[in-house]
Write an enzyme that holds these catalytic residues in place. Structure first.
Site, PDB file in Angstrom:
ATOM      1  N   HIS A   1       0.814  -1.232   0.000  1.00  0.00           N
ATOM      2  CA  HIS A   1       0.000   0.000   0.000  1.00  0.00           C
ATOM      3  C   HIS A   1       0.848   1.283   0.000  1.00  0.00           C
ATOM      4  O   HIS A   1       0.363   2.343   0.390  1.00  0.00           O
ATOM      5  CB  HIS A   1      -0.994   0.018   1.178  1.00  0.00           C
ATOM      6  CG  HIS A   1      -2.142  -0.944   0.993  1.00  0.00           C
ATOM      7  ND1 HIS A   1      -3.415  -0.540   0.670  1.00  0.00           N
ATOM      8  CD2 HIS A   1      -2.192  -2.299   1.060  1.00  0.00           C
ATOM      9  CE1 HIS A   1      -4.207  -1.608   0.565  1.00  0.00           C
ATOM     10  NE2 HIS A   1      -3.482  -2.683   0.794  1.00  0.00           N
ATOM     11  N   THR A   2       2.093   1.159  -0.420  1.00  0.00           N
ATOM     12  CA  THR A   2       2.934   2.362  -0.491  1.00  0.00           C
ATOM     13  C   THR A   2       2.711   3.123  -1.786  1.00  0.00           C
ATOM     14  O   THR A   2       2.945   4.331  -1.839  1.00  0.00           O
ATOM     15  CB  THR A   2       4.425   1.984  -0.427  1.00  0.00           C
ATOM     16  OG1 THR A   2       4.643   0.930  -1.370  1.00  0.00           O
ATOM     17  CG2 THR A   2       4.835   1.522   0.961  1.00  0.00           C
TER      18      THR A   2
ATOM     19  N   GLY B   1      -5.518 -11.948  -5.405  1.00  0.00           N
ATOM     20  CA  GLY B   1      -4.431 -11.097  -4.947  1.00  0.00           C
ATOM     21  C   GLY B   1      -3.211 -11.146  -5.863  1.00  0.00           C
ATOM     22  O   GLY B   1      -2.131 -10.715  -5.483  1.00  0.00           O
ATOM     23  N   LEU B   2      -3.388 -11.686  -7.080  1.00  0.00           N
ATOM     24  CA  LEU B   2      -2.256 -11.779  -8.004  1.00  0.00           C
ATOM     25  C   LEU B   2      -2.433 -10.835  -9.195  1.00  0.00           C
ATOM     26  O   LEU B   2      -1.790 -10.982 -10.219  1.00  0.00           O
ATOM     27  CB  LEU B   2      -2.084 -13.225  -8.490  1.00  0.00           C
ATOM     28  CG  LEU B   2      -1.866 -14.252  -7.367  1.00  0.00           C
ATOM     29  CD1 LEU B   2      -1.800 -15.668  -7.922  1.00  0.00           C
ATOM     30  CD2 LEU B   2      -0.578 -13.939  -6.604  1.00  0.00           C
TER      31      LEU B   2
ATOM     32  N   SER C   1      -5.106 -10.074 -11.298  1.00  0.00           N
ATOM     33  CA  SER C   1      -5.714 -10.502 -12.557  1.00  0.00           C
ATOM     34  C   SER C   1      -6.413  -9.329 -13.246  1.00  0.00           C
ATOM     35  O   SER C   1      -6.486  -9.284 -14.476  1.00  0.00           O
ATOM     36  CB  SER C   1      -6.712 -11.631 -12.317  1.00  0.00           C
ATOM     37  OG  SER C   1      -7.726 -11.193 -11.442  1.00  0.00           O
TER      38      SER C   1
ATOM     39  N   GLU D   1      -9.285   1.415 -13.386  1.00  0.00           N
ATOM     40  CA  GLU D   1      -9.633   0.991 -12.011  1.00  0.00           C
ATOM     41  C   GLU D   1     -10.393   2.110 -11.302  1.00  0.00           C
ATOM     42  O   GLU D   1     -11.397   1.882 -10.645  1.00  0.00           O
ATOM     43  CB  GLU D   1      -8.364   0.683 -11.193  1.00  0.00           C
ATOM     44  CG  GLU D   1      -7.552  -0.472 -11.713  1.00  0.00           C
ATOM     45  CD  GLU D   1      -8.084  -1.827 -11.259  1.00  0.00           C
ATOM     46  OE1 GLU D   1      -8.920  -1.886 -10.357  1.00  0.00           O
ATOM     47  OE2 GLU D   1      -7.653  -2.836 -11.858  1.00  0.00           O
TER      48      GLU D   1
ATOM     49  N   ASP E   1       0.511  -2.879  -9.769  1.00  0.00           N
ATOM     50  CA  ASP E   1       0.145  -4.079 -10.522  1.00  0.00           C
ATOM     51  C   ASP E   1       0.434  -3.904 -12.014  1.00  0.00           C
ATOM     52  O   ASP E   1       1.008  -4.769 -12.664  1.00  0.00           O
ATOM     53  CB  ASP E   1      -1.358  -4.395 -10.344  1.00  0.00           C
ATOM     54  CG  ASP E   1      -1.733  -4.566  -8.885  1.00  0.00           C
ATOM     55  OD1 ASP E   1      -0.825  -4.579  -8.032  1.00  0.00           O
ATOM     56  OD2 ASP E   1      -2.949  -4.677  -8.592  1.00  0.00           O
TER      57      ASP E   1
ATOM     58  N   TYR F   1     -10.151  -1.473   0.668  1.00  0.00           N
ATOM     59  CA  TYR F   1      -8.969  -0.883   0.023  1.00  0.00           C
ATOM     60  C   TYR F   1      -9.135   0.638  -0.041  1.00  0.00           C
ATOM     61  O   TYR F   1      -8.251   1.398   0.358  1.00  0.00           O
ATOM     62  CB  TYR F   1      -8.810  -1.471  -1.386  1.00  0.00           C
ATOM     63  CG  TYR F   1      -7.562  -0.988  -2.094  1.00  0.00           C
ATOM     64  CD1 TYR F   1      -6.402  -1.747  -2.089  1.00  0.00           C
ATOM     65  CD2 TYR F   1      -7.539   0.241  -2.763  1.00  0.00           C
ATOM     66  CE1 TYR F   1      -5.252  -1.310  -2.730  1.00  0.00           C
ATOM     67  CE2 TYR F   1      -6.399   0.688  -3.399  1.00  0.00           C
ATOM     68  CZ  TYR F   1      -5.255  -0.091  -3.396  1.00  0.00           C
ATOM     69  OH  TYR F   1      -4.125   0.359  -4.026  1.00  0.00           O
TER      70      TYR F   1
END
Ligand code: GLA
Length: 358
Positions: free
Chosen positions: A19-20, A107-108, A110, A143, A155, A204
């Site tokens: 979360h940086t 969590g990868l 997608s 997003e 990501d 989030y």
């Protein structure tokens, strides 16, 4: 004119720097050898059609391009069309098939892989090119605007700039992207907890809000500019103080990790991963009992140097760094003990650090 095109984008594992990214900070991740393909062709009938082996099919009139509630998975691809349109690029109508071996909600990343693969596919179909960072940012806007998650750039940056055998360093403060050789003789083991991240977007966004509130209260633009000393002197509420401590600690750990990577020190790197998870658990509160259990079991196994949750948290997966030679046994034992405790079979894979989108 190009009629058909194909693109591939990998998922990513976040190694340190949780979360940086949206706090102007630093992060280390890597592209993994699992990803998504987008294959398709031009359509001349005013329609966009997207199909996926796992999610089904949808079509929409180009003139009615907007976020879909019935097919939310398609928004990652449709949002890219909308963003490319707003750059004035000549994006044709198309039909596309999405396939791959990257699970959703684990969590990868997608969603980023689908955005990036769609962007590469459409750019190819339109014979257009954009710099990698610009593609990453337009996918991030998808997003924010099409999906409603206020995510950072980690990501998309890993999916685009990943390089075989290398970690990706990203500094969101000055937008530096650099790849760094990952120590030899170590494997990354990914274990999916089986608890899906579908409800995680609200949490989030809440963390994002909290860290911005902390920065505002400290009178700085982002927590990148905070130090331990600033936090000790501050009168932040206990929740905001813990959130800010996580970000400051993660930035420090990424800084320390850069030296450890140059020294090829996997053991030291693993110790930082352990610290990172502890901070997620207690300060940022983005772990879950399932992720904690996976991390605890992994750390107890011979050959494991460190383990932490990877990505946004609130479900999803952990990553463990372990000696290459023991990776398969560690994976089997981790699965066995997790099933004993939870009756849930975790998906475990030893992943290879792979190249980015192409
Ligand atoms: C998700 C977001 C990233 C990053 C991580 C947490 O993966 O998409 O931008 O914020 O969570 O580090």
């Amino acid at each position: 004119m190009i009629v058909r095109a194909e693109a591939y984008a990998p998922g990513r594992v976040e190694l340190l720097g949780n979360h940086t990214d949206y706090n102007g900070g630093m992060v280390l991740g890597a592209a993994i050898d699992r990803g998504l393909n987008v294959t398709g062709r031009r359509q001349e009938d005013g329609l966009i059609r997207i199909s996926s082996a796992k999610m089904g099919s949808m079509e929409i009139r180009r003139a009615e391009l907007c976020p879909q509630t019935e097919h939310p998975w398609a928004n990652y691809a449709l949002g890219v069309v909308s963003e490319l349109d707003s750059l004035g690029l000549p994006i044709p109508n198309f039909s596309a098939w999405v396939d791959g071996d990257l699970p959703a909600e684990s969590g990868l990343a997608s969603s980023a892989a689908l955005e990036v693969a769609t962007a590469f596919f459409l750019l190819k179909l339109s014979r257009a090119e954009l710099p990698g960072l610009q593609i990453a940012k337009l996918c991030q806007r998808v997003e924010h605007q099409f999906v409603g998650v206020q995510s950072g750039l980690l990501d998309q940056v890993c999916s685009i700039f990943g390089r075989e055998g290398h970690a990706v360093f990203f500094d969101a403060g000055n937008e530096e992207v650099r790849t760094i050789p990952f120590p030899c003789g170590f494997a990354l083991l990914i274990a999916e907890s089986g608890s899906k991240r579908e409800l995680a977007s609200g949490l989030y966004n809440e963390r994002r809000k909290e860290t911005q509130l902390a920065a505002n209260a400290l009178g700085i633009p982002t927590l990148r500019d905070a130090s331990r000393a600033t936090l000790e002197k501050s009168n932040l509420s206990s929740v905001l103080l813990r959130r800010a401590n996580h970000i400051v600690g993660e930035n420090e750990r990424v800084r320390r990790a850069l030296d450890l990577l140059s020294a090829g020190d996997g053991l030291g790197f693993g110790a930082l991963m352990n610290e990172s998870h502890e901070s997620s658990r207690t300060n940022f509160e983005n772990s879950t009992p399932e992720l904690d259990l996976l991390v605890d079991i992994a750390r107890s196994l011979p050959g494991v140097c460190g383990a932490r949750l990877t990505g946004g948290g609130f479900g999803g997966a952990i990553v463990a760094l372990c000696e290459q030679a023991r990776a398969t046994v560690v994976g089997q034992e981790l699965a066995r003990q997790y099933v004993n405790h939870t009756k849930v079979q975790p998906q475990i894979s030893v992943c290879r650090i792979a190249n980015g989108a192409h």
